[in-house]
Design an enzyme around this catalytic site. Structure first.
Site, PDB file in Angstrom:
ATOM      1  N   SER A   1      39.543 100.768 -18.054  1.00  0.00           N
ATOM      2  CA  SER A   1      38.828 101.042 -16.799  1.00  0.00           C
ATOM      3  C   SER A   1      38.775 102.546 -16.505  1.00  0.00           C
ATOM      4  CB  SER A   1      39.489 100.304 -15.631  1.00  0.00           C
ATOM      5  OG  SER A   1      40.815 100.757 -15.442  1.00  0.00           O
ATOM      6  N   HIS A   2      39.561 103.359 -17.232  1.00  0.00           N
ATOM      7  CA  HIS A   2      39.573 104.800 -16.970  1.00  0.00           C
ATOM      8  C   HIS A   2      39.415 105.630 -18.236  1.00  0.00           C
ATOM      9  CE1 HIS A   2      40.802 103.250 -13.104  1.00  0.00           C
ATOM     10  NE2 HIS A   2      40.400 104.408 -12.595  1.00  0.00           N
TER      11      HIS A   2
ATOM     12  N   PHE B   1      37.918 110.555 -10.156  1.00  0.00           N
ATOM     13  CA  PHE B   1      37.583 109.296 -10.844  1.00  0.00           C
ATOM     14  C   PHE B   1      38.656 108.862 -11.838  1.00  0.00           C
ATOM     15  CE2 PHE B   1      36.333 112.615 -13.720  1.00  0.00           C
ATOM     16  CZ  PHE B   1      36.796 112.131 -14.923  1.00  0.00           C
TER      17      PHE B   1
ATOM     18  N   ARG C   1      39.877  99.018  -9.089  1.00  0.00           N
ATOM     19  CA  ARG C   1      38.505  98.505  -8.915  1.00  0.00           C
ATOM     20  C   ARG C   1      37.749  98.535 -10.239  1.00  0.00           C
ATOM     21  NH1 ARG C   1      35.484  97.320  -4.551  1.00  0.00           N
ATOM     22  NH2 ARG C   1      33.223  97.507  -4.647  1.00  0.00           N
TER      23      ARG C   1
ATOM     24  N   ASP D   1      38.697  97.734 -13.056  1.00  0.00           N
ATOM     25  CA  ASP D   1      38.909  96.507 -13.823  1.00  0.00           C
ATOM     26  C   ASP D   1      38.013  95.377 -13.315  1.00  0.00           C
ATOM     27  OD1 ASP D   1      40.660  96.137 -16.078  1.00  0.00           O
ATOM     28  OD2 ASP D   1      42.147  97.192 -14.864  1.00  0.00           O
TER      29      ASP D   1
ATOM     30  N   GLN E   1      54.853 101.550 -21.775  1.00  0.00           N
ATOM     31  CA  GLN E   1      55.172 101.279 -23.181  1.00  0.00           C
ATOM     32  C   GLN E   1      53.932 100.781 -23.927  1.00  0.00           C
ATOM     33  OE1 GLN E   1      58.610  98.701 -23.685  1.00  0.00           O
ATOM     34  NE2 GLN E   1      57.655  97.908 -25.554  1.00  0.00           N
TER      35      GLN E   1
HETATM   36  P1  NDP Z   1      48.073  98.173 -14.148  1.00  0.00           P
HETATM   37  O1  NDP Z   1      48.390  97.063 -13.196  1.00  0.00           O
HETATM   38  O2  NDP Z   1      47.319  97.857 -15.372  1.00  0.00           O
HETATM   39  O3  NDP Z   1      49.416  98.921 -14.593  1.00  0.00           O
HETATM   40  C1  NDP Z   1      50.247  99.499 -13.652  1.00  0.00           C
HETATM   41  C2  NDP Z   1      51.501 100.050 -14.264  1.00  0.00           C
HETATM   42  O4  NDP Z   1      52.382  98.971 -14.548  1.00  0.00           O
HETATM   43  C3  NDP Z   1      51.299 100.791 -15.589  1.00  0.00           C
HETATM   44  O5  NDP Z   1      52.178 101.874 -15.635  1.00  0.00           O
HETATM   45  C4  NDP Z   1      51.644  99.704 -16.628  1.00  0.00           C
HETATM   46  O6  NDP Z   1      52.064 100.212 -17.867  1.00  0.00           O
HETATM   47  C5  NDP Z   1      52.764  98.988 -15.923  1.00  0.00           C
HETATM   48  N1  NDP Z   1      52.924  97.608 -16.367  1.00  0.00           N
HETATM   49  C6  NDP Z   1      51.976  96.666 -16.523  1.00  0.00           C
HETATM   50  N2  NDP Z   1      52.527  95.503 -16.940  1.00  0.00           N
HETATM   51  C7  NDP Z   1      53.847  95.739 -17.059  1.00  0.00           C
HETATM   52  C8  NDP Z   1      54.974  94.941 -17.459  1.00  0.00           C
HETATM   53  N3  NDP Z   1      54.820  93.674 -17.810  1.00  0.00           N
HETATM   54  N4  NDP Z   1      56.183  95.509 -17.462  1.00  0.00           N
HETATM   55  C9  NDP Z   1      56.359  96.801 -17.099  1.00  0.00           C
HETATM   56  N5  NDP Z   1      55.354  97.599 -16.725  1.00  0.00           N
HETATM   57  C10 NDP Z   1      54.115  97.068 -16.688  1.00  0.00           C
HETATM   58  O7  NDP Z   1      47.343  99.357 -13.371  1.00  0.00           O
HETATM   59  P2  NDP Z   1      46.321  99.359 -12.143  1.00  0.00           P
HETATM   60  O8  NDP Z   1      45.188  98.422 -12.379  1.00  0.00           O
HETATM   61  O9  NDP Z   1      47.047  99.218 -10.882  1.00  0.00           O
HETATM   62  O10 NDP Z   1      45.767 100.879 -12.291  1.00  0.00           O
HETATM   63  C11 NDP Z   1      45.121 101.279 -13.496  1.00  0.00           C
HETATM   64  C12 NDP Z   1      44.770 102.739 -13.451  1.00  0.00           C
HETATM   65  O11 NDP Z   1      43.767 102.965 -12.502  1.00  0.00           O
HETATM   66  C13 NDP Z   1      45.918 103.692 -13.092  1.00  0.00           C
HETATM   67  O12 NDP Z   1      46.066 104.591 -14.180  1.00  0.00           O
HETATM   68  C14 NDP Z   1      45.450 104.415 -11.862  1.00  0.00           C
HETATM   69  O13 NDP Z   1      45.776 105.790 -11.784  1.00  0.00           O
HETATM   70  C15 NDP Z   1      43.944 104.244 -11.946  1.00  0.00           C
HETATM   71  N6  NDP Z   1      43.360 104.310 -10.616  1.00  0.00           N
HETATM   72  C16 NDP Z   1      42.779 105.481 -10.217  1.00  0.00           C
HETATM   73  C17 NDP Z   1      42.259 105.572  -8.944  1.00  0.00           C
HETATM   74  C18 NDP Z   1      41.697 106.856  -8.431  1.00  0.00           C
HETATM   75  O14 NDP Z   1      41.390 106.934  -7.257  1.00  0.00           O
HETATM   76  N7  NDP Z   1      41.542 107.879  -9.212  1.00  0.00           N
HETATM   77  C19 NDP Z   1      42.273 104.444  -8.017  1.00  0.00           C
HETATM   78  C20 NDP Z   1      42.949 103.291  -8.544  1.00  0.00           C
HETATM   79  C21 NDP Z   1      43.465 103.226  -9.798  1.00  0.00           C
HETATM   80  P3  NDP Z   1      51.049 100.039 -19.170  1.00  0.00           P
HETATM   81  O15 NDP Z   1      49.904 100.947 -18.908  1.00  0.00           O
HETATM   82  O16 NDP Z   1      51.899 100.430 -20.334  1.00  0.00           O
HETATM   83  O17 NDP Z   1      50.650  98.588 -19.196  1.00  0.00           O
HETATM   84  O1  PYC Z   2      39.516 101.947 -10.427  1.00  0.00           O
HETATM   85  O2  PYC Z   2      39.987 101.786  -8.295  1.00  0.00           O
HETATM   86  C1  PYC Z   2      39.590 102.412  -9.281  1.00  0.00           C
HETATM   87  C2  PYC Z   2      39.186 103.828  -9.091  1.00  0.00           C
HETATM   88  C3  PYC Z   2      38.790 104.436  -7.965  1.00  0.00           C
HETATM   89  C4  PYC Z   2      38.513 105.741  -8.276  1.00  0.00           C
HETATM   90  C5  PYC Z   2      38.737 105.892  -9.603  1.00  0.00           C
HETATM   91  N1  PYC Z   2      39.158 104.708 -10.088  1.00  0.00           N
END
Ligand code: NDP
Ligand code: PYC
Length: 340
Positions: free
Chosen positions: A50-51, A124, A189, A191, A311
């Site tokens: 997603s990123h 983003f 979002r 995703d 990991q």
């Molecule tokens: P995920 O739910 O996919 O993962 C969240 C964290 O939990 C990661 O560090 C992941 O590690 C870890 N994790 C997942 N499963 C396990 C497990 N079973 N045991 C231990 N750790 C686990 O992420 P989100 O969907 O919440 O967010 C994804 C990305 O979106 C982030 O990088 C975030 O910065 C980005 N984002 C950016 C935004 C913006 O405004 N710029 C807004 C919202 C999100 P691993 O990656 O190794 O699975």
């Molecule tokens: O995936 O939620 C998201 C997001 C917002 C801004 C960048 N990524």
């Protein structure tokens, strides 16, 4: 470049060059294009779909909207011994982060802890590349930012919060740092957008539809409101991000960012708060004791078969550095159309 019917294989160098070329084609300055292409490549490399490359069309849309200044020069302001402000001047956030990082690190080493407020930036990206960069300097890193008001508070039905990520990194003497990075919504979002693109259903706890009912339809979710993770706990953390990385640093909340966009469809425009902590200043001669304590904690997690956050990413990174990445053909075609 090897190809299969359903995807396209690229080396990391090819991916970086493609992303950079698209950005420069759209008038983005070399400095911004480098910073953006680096992070997009890192996202695809670590299989954060997603990123990764998926973000490139959104960057171009943001530039085309006329809201982003693709040549903006970040400007640093020394606010206090432990506080730095970087005005991104309505450019993308990544160059502002890269420009401020050395000064943030210097302040953290001098004061023990320092904060960097990035203001007026289009955002983003995932936050783990930033906290990993802080950990690579031997510092503890914490970062957070609002986005657009897509997420309902626990118990509510209308968007108030952004997806508001919080990322943390703890440097370790050997190997990768301990890193987590998650949205305070049930899922990013991006995703849900990918599920919508692929016509796949989503779990019912991710979002509610326009009528406030849980939905498994990704498109209905995008039109309704996302849910926080962990109910009222995620809701409170999301509010904290709005306060610390919005109100506190003199920048927009997610509701205000959404209003500022006014339907243009650009990336959210707001601030970001980044904190760096120097472990040597807190623990002095005891630093190794603290590190050993942290290692025992990590061992207690992995010894029972649980995994550390990031990991999966680090394993994906190793694969991608060896074999390159595969990009879905539909996404690759969308990226190539950006040259039209
Ligand atoms: P995920 O739910 O996919 O993962 C969240 C964290 O939990 C990661 O560090 C992941 O590690 C870890 N994790 C997942 N499963 C396990 C497990 N079973 N045991 C231990 N750790 C686990 O992420 P989100 O969907 O919440 O967010 C994804 C990305 O979106 C982030 O990088 C975030 O910065 C980005 N984002 C950016 C935004 C913006 O405004 N710029 C807004 C919202 C999100 P691993 O990656 O190794 O699975
Ligand atoms: O995936 O939620 C998201 C997001 C917002 C801004 C960048 N990524």
């Amino acid at each position: 470049m090897a190809e299969r019917d359903d995807d396209v294989a690229l080396s990391l160098a090819e991916l970086f060059a493609l992303a950079r070329k698209v950005l420069v084609h759209h008038g983005v300055s070399a400095a911004h294009a480098d910073a953006i292409a680096r992070v997009i490549t890192q996202g695809q490399r670590d299989e954060c779909h997603s990123h990764g490359l998926y973000r490139l069309p959104g960057c171009v849309r943001s530039v085309r909207s006329g809201k982003v200044d693709p040549h903006a020069q970040p400007m640093l302001r020394d606010v206090a011994p432990g506080v730095l402000a970087v005005d991104a001047h309505y450019g993308f956030s990544l160059l502002a982060f890269e420009t401020g990082l050395p000064v943030l690190a210097e302040k953290a080493r001098a004061q023990g802890i320092a904060a960097m407020a990035i203001n007026r930036c289009f955002h983003f990206s995932a936050l783990w590349p930033e906290v990993e960069a802080i950990a690579a300097l031997g510092l503890v890193g914490l970062a957070m930012n609002p986005s657009h008001s897509w997420v309902a508070p626990a118990g509510g039905t209308r968007g108030v919060f952004g997806t508001n990520p919080i990322a943390f990194a703890w440097p370790r003497a050997k190997g990768h740092p301990f890193v987590f990075d998650f949205a305070t919504s049930a899922i990013a979002r991006g995703d849900i957008e990918l599920h919508a693109r692929d016509g796949k259903p989503i779990p019912p706890h991710w979002a509610i539809d326009r009528d406030g009912q849980p939905t498994t339809d990704a498109r209905a979710a995008l039109e309704g409101a996302m849910q926080t993770f962990g109910g009222h706990k995620g809701s409170a953390l999301a509010a904290m991000v709005e306060l610390l990385a919005g109100a506190l640093i003199g920048d927009l909340t997610s509701m205000e960012s959404q209003a500022f966009d006014d339907g243009a469809g650009a990336s959210p425009c707001h601030g970001e708060l980044v904190i760096a902590i120097d472990p040597t200043r807190f623990s002095g001669a005891e630093e190794e004791v603290g590190q050993a304590r942290a290692e025992r904690l990590f061992e207690a997690i992995v010894d029972q078969g649980a995994r550390l956050p990031s990991q999966r990413r680090f394993e994906a990174r190793e694969r991608s550095e060896r074999d390159g990445v595969r990009v879905p053909r539909k996404l690759y075609n969308d990226v190539m159309k950006l040259f039209d």
